[in-house]
Design a protein around this motif. Structure first.
Motif, PDB file in Angstrom:
ATOM      1  N   LYS A  13     -30.903   4.223 -35.120  1.00  0.00           N
ATOM      2  CA  LYS A  13     -30.343   3.288 -34.456  1.00  0.00           C
ATOM      3  C   LYS A  13     -31.215   1.938 -33.972  1.00  0.00           C
ATOM      4  N   ALA A  14     -31.144   2.774 -33.059  1.00  0.00           N
ATOM      5  CA  ALA A  14     -32.415   1.472 -32.038  1.00  0.00           C
ATOM      6  C   ALA A  14     -33.487   1.361 -32.633  1.00  0.00           C
ATOM      7  N   LEU A  15     -33.616   2.014 -33.493  1.00  0.00           N
ATOM      8  CA  LEU A  15     -35.595   1.643 -34.382  1.00  0.00           C
ATOM      9  C   LEU A  15     -35.118   0.433 -35.728  1.00  0.00           C
ATOM     10  N   ILE A  16     -33.856   0.487 -35.992  1.00  0.00           N
ATOM     11  CA  ILE A  16     -33.371  -0.116 -36.786  1.00  0.00           C
ATOM     12  C   ILE A  16     -33.332  -1.704 -36.651  1.00  0.00           C
ATOM     13  N   ILE A  17     -32.292  -1.927 -35.597  1.00  0.00           N
ATOM     14  CA  ILE A  17     -32.117  -2.902 -35.061  1.00  0.00           C
ATOM     15  C   ILE A  17     -33.639  -3.169 -34.082  1.00  0.00           C
ATOM     16  N   TRP A  18     -34.452  -2.507 -33.770  1.00  0.00           N
ATOM     17  CA  TRP A  18     -35.773  -3.459 -32.926  1.00  0.00           C
ATOM     18  C   TRP A  18     -36.067  -3.841 -34.502  1.00  0.00           C
ATOM     19  N   SER A  19     -36.257  -3.195 -35.630  1.00  0.00           N
ATOM     20  CA  SER A  19     -37.213  -3.802 -36.370  1.00  0.00           C
ATOM     21  C   SER A  19     -36.240  -4.811 -37.196  1.00  0.00           C
ATOM     22  N   VAL A  20     -35.004  -4.722 -37.622  1.00  0.00           N
ATOM     23  CA  VAL A  20     -34.365  -6.458 -37.644  1.00  0.00           C
ATOM     24  C   VAL A  20     -35.144  -7.212 -37.141  1.00  0.00           C
ATOM     25  N   CYS A  21     -34.846  -7.144 -35.782  1.00  0.00           N
ATOM     26  CA  CYS A  21     -35.354  -8.221 -34.783  1.00  0.00           C
ATOM     27  C   CYS A  21     -36.679  -8.768 -34.947  1.00  0.00           C
ATOM     28  N   MET A  22     -37.576  -7.733 -34.853  1.00  0.00           N
ATOM     29  CA  MET A  22     -38.840  -8.010 -35.139  1.00  0.00           C
ATOM     30  C   MET A  22     -39.273  -8.562 -36.293  1.00  0.00           C
ATOM     31  N   VAL A  23     -38.046  -8.479 -37.683  1.00  0.00           N
ATOM     32  CA  VAL A  23     -38.544  -9.452 -38.641  1.00  0.00           C
ATOM     33  C   VAL A  23     -37.816 -10.683 -38.886  1.00  0.00           C
ATOM     34  N   LEU A  24     -36.645 -10.547 -38.256  1.00  0.00           N
ATOM     35  CA  LEU A  24     -36.319 -12.444 -38.182  1.00  0.00           C
ATOM     36  C   LEU A  24     -37.129 -13.265 -36.916  1.00  0.00           C
ATOM     37  N   LEU A  25     -37.069 -12.372 -35.875  1.00  0.00           N
ATOM     38  CA  LEU A  25     -38.597 -13.366 -35.007  1.00  0.00           C
ATOM     39  C   LEU A  25     -39.514 -13.818 -36.211  1.00  0.00           C
ATOM     40  N   MET A  27     -39.914 -14.422 -39.287  1.00  0.00           N
ATOM     41  CA  MET A  27     -39.532 -15.345 -40.682  1.00  0.00           C
ATOM     42  C   MET A  27     -39.145 -16.464 -39.388  1.00  0.00           C
ATOM     43  N   GLY A  28     -38.731 -16.187 -38.630  1.00  0.00           N
ATOM     44  CA  GLY A  28     -37.942 -17.780 -38.080  1.00  0.00           C
ATOM     45  C   GLY A  28     -38.815 -18.685 -37.282  1.00  0.00           C
ATOM     46  N   SER A  29     -40.146 -17.836 -36.919  1.00  0.00           N
ATOM     47  CA  SER A  29     -40.872 -19.051 -35.929  1.00  0.00           C
ATOM     48  C   SER A  29     -41.927 -19.576 -37.206  1.00  0.00           C
ATOM     49  N   MET A  30     -42.182 -18.292 -38.277  1.00  0.00           N
ATOM     50  CA  MET A  30     -43.309 -18.706 -39.118  1.00  0.00           C
ATOM     51  C   MET A  30     -42.548 -20.483 -40.195  1.00  0.00           C
ATOM     52  N   GLU A  31     -41.164 -20.471 -40.009  1.00  0.00           N
ATOM     53  CA  GLU A  31     -40.759 -21.501 -40.886  1.00  0.00           C
ATOM     54  C   GLU A  31     -40.738 -22.968 -40.687  1.00  0.00           C
ATOM     55  N   GLU A  32     -41.710 -22.907 -38.428  1.00  0.00           N
ATOM     56  CA  GLU A  32     -41.935 -23.914 -38.236  1.00  0.00           C
ATOM     57  C   GLU A  32     -43.629 -23.885 -39.168  1.00  0.00           C
ATOM     58  N   PHE A  33     -43.647 -23.375 -39.218  1.00  0.00           N
ATOM     59  CA  PHE A  33     -45.735 -23.594 -39.309  1.00  0.00           C
ATOM     60  C   PHE A  33     -45.878 -24.803 -40.362  1.00  0.00           C
ATOM     61  N   THR A  34     -45.095 -25.350 -40.955  1.00  0.00           N
ATOM     62  CA  THR A  34     -44.816 -26.235 -41.996  1.00  0.00           C
ATOM     63  C   THR A  34     -44.924 -27.611 -41.531  1.00  0.00           C
ATOM     64  N   ALA A  35     -44.032 -27.033 -40.334  1.00  0.00           N
ATOM     65  CA  ALA A  35     -43.807 -28.523 -39.469  1.00  0.00           C
ATOM     66  C   ALA A  35     -45.078 -29.163 -38.366  1.00  0.00           C
ATOM     67  N   TYR A  36     -45.602 -28.336 -38.112  1.00  0.00           N
ATOM     68  CA  TYR A  36     -46.420 -28.232 -37.369  1.00  0.00           C
ATOM     69  C   TYR A  36     -47.904 -28.487 -38.330  1.00  0.00           C
ATOM     70  N   SER A 138     -44.391  -7.954 -42.453  1.00  0.00           N
ATOM     71  CA  SER A 138     -43.388  -9.048 -42.214  1.00  0.00           C
ATOM     72  C   SER A 138     -44.568 -10.322 -42.065  1.00  0.00           C
ATOM     73  N   SER A 139     -45.721  -9.904 -40.965  1.00  0.00           N
ATOM     74  CA  SER A 139     -46.208 -11.166 -41.036  1.00  0.00           C
ATOM     75  C   SER A 139     -47.588 -11.435 -41.490  1.00  0.00           C
ATOM     76  N   LEU A 140     -48.038 -10.519 -42.754  1.00  0.00           N
ATOM     77  CA  LEU A 140     -48.460 -10.261 -43.805  1.00  0.00           C
ATOM     78  C   LEU A 140     -47.757 -11.449 -45.053  1.00  0.00           C
ATOM     79  N   MET A 141     -46.786 -10.975 -44.702  1.00  0.00           N
ATOM     80  CA  MET A 141     -45.838 -11.750 -46.506  1.00  0.00           C
ATOM     81  C   MET A 141     -45.592 -12.905 -45.887  1.00  0.00           C
TER      82      MET A 141
END
Length: 264
Positions: A13-25, A27-36, A138-141
């Protein structure tokens, strides 16, 4: 094998939660790259920032209008999150039996404490590896989706190889602390505190190179993000240092856990 599978199931359960959080982190951060990357004005603002502010934000001397520079800034937080997961996991695999009052159940099994620790370590390694792979994929994608410049896949691979080594260091550190401490229930807090202390050291040495000698106390500074961005490979001597640290921490875990008076 039963203990190994038991640990995998207990941490699922903890692994799934951490994995989802890492993906969201990521994805959310990479979406800002276009602005920069597309904002000339934004780039000028960052150029005019004092170096101390940029260092604290993780920018350092990176050109965040390029994918390699931006990812290096983002990677600071990816590695921090993965290290927190690793150190808490390492502490938890040792401390949770006493914390959850399952020590007696575990000790009555026809296995030695050494086999118990070995099974727990292998299960923890699987968890750490999965977090690393989830973050890497996630980062590579996301990088491939947003990158319009130079080819950076090789650099990303090196980033995550270095992160895996740092994860193992903190995993073994957490386990060692839980084995050494008389109150393993609070080892998680101590482990997290030491980790944050090492992160603060990394930030201090980002601000000034006059105290770089203290970088030895911070695994976050063992691998230079700037060197990776510049296309350099991992320093073999640093890998050797990490291996030595892991051997010391793991050996301490076996030694102290084998001899400790477990509470039921």
């Amino acid at each position: 094998m039963n203990i190994f599978l038991r640990e995998l199931k207990a941490n699922l359960k903890a692994l799934i939660i951490w994995s989802v959080c890492m993906v969201l982190l990521i994805m959310g951060s990479m979406e800002e790259f276009t602005a920069y990357s597309s904002s000339v004005g934004g780039s000028n603002v960052f150029d005019k920032m004092p170096y101390s502010i940029k260092a604290l934000m993780g920018m350092g001397s990176f050109d965040i209008t390029t994918m390699a520079g931006y990812f290096a800034m983002l990677f600071v937080y990816i590695e921090l999150a993965s290290a927190i997961h690793a150190v808490l996991l390492g502490s938890g695999i040792i401390a949770k039996e006493e914390r959850d009052k399952t020590t007696e159940f575990l000790m009555v099994k026809p296995v030695s404490r050494i086999n118990v620790i070995t099974s727990k370590f292998f299960a923890a390694l699987v968890n750490v590896l999965i977090i690393n792979l989830v973050s890497f994929v996630s980062s590579l994608m996301m990088v491939n989706a947003y990158n319009k410049g130079e080819y950076v896949t090789k650099k990303i691979v090196i980033f995550f190889v270095s992160m895996f080594i740092v994860q193992i260091v903190f995993l073994s550190l957490g386990a060692a602390l839980a084995s050494v401490m008389k109150k393993p229930k609070v080892s998680g807090a101590w482990s997290a505190g030491i980790l944050m202390g090492s992160f603060i050291i990394a930030k201090i040495t980002d601000l000034t190179d006059k105290v770089n000698v203290i970088n030895v106390f911070s695994p976050f500074k063992y691998f230079s993000y700037k060197d990776i961005v510049d296309g350099k490979s991992i320093d073999v001597s640093i890998v050797v240092l990490c291996i030595v640290l892991v051997i010391i921490f793991v050996s301490s875990t076996y030694l102290f856990y084998k001899n400790r008076d477990l509470k039921v």
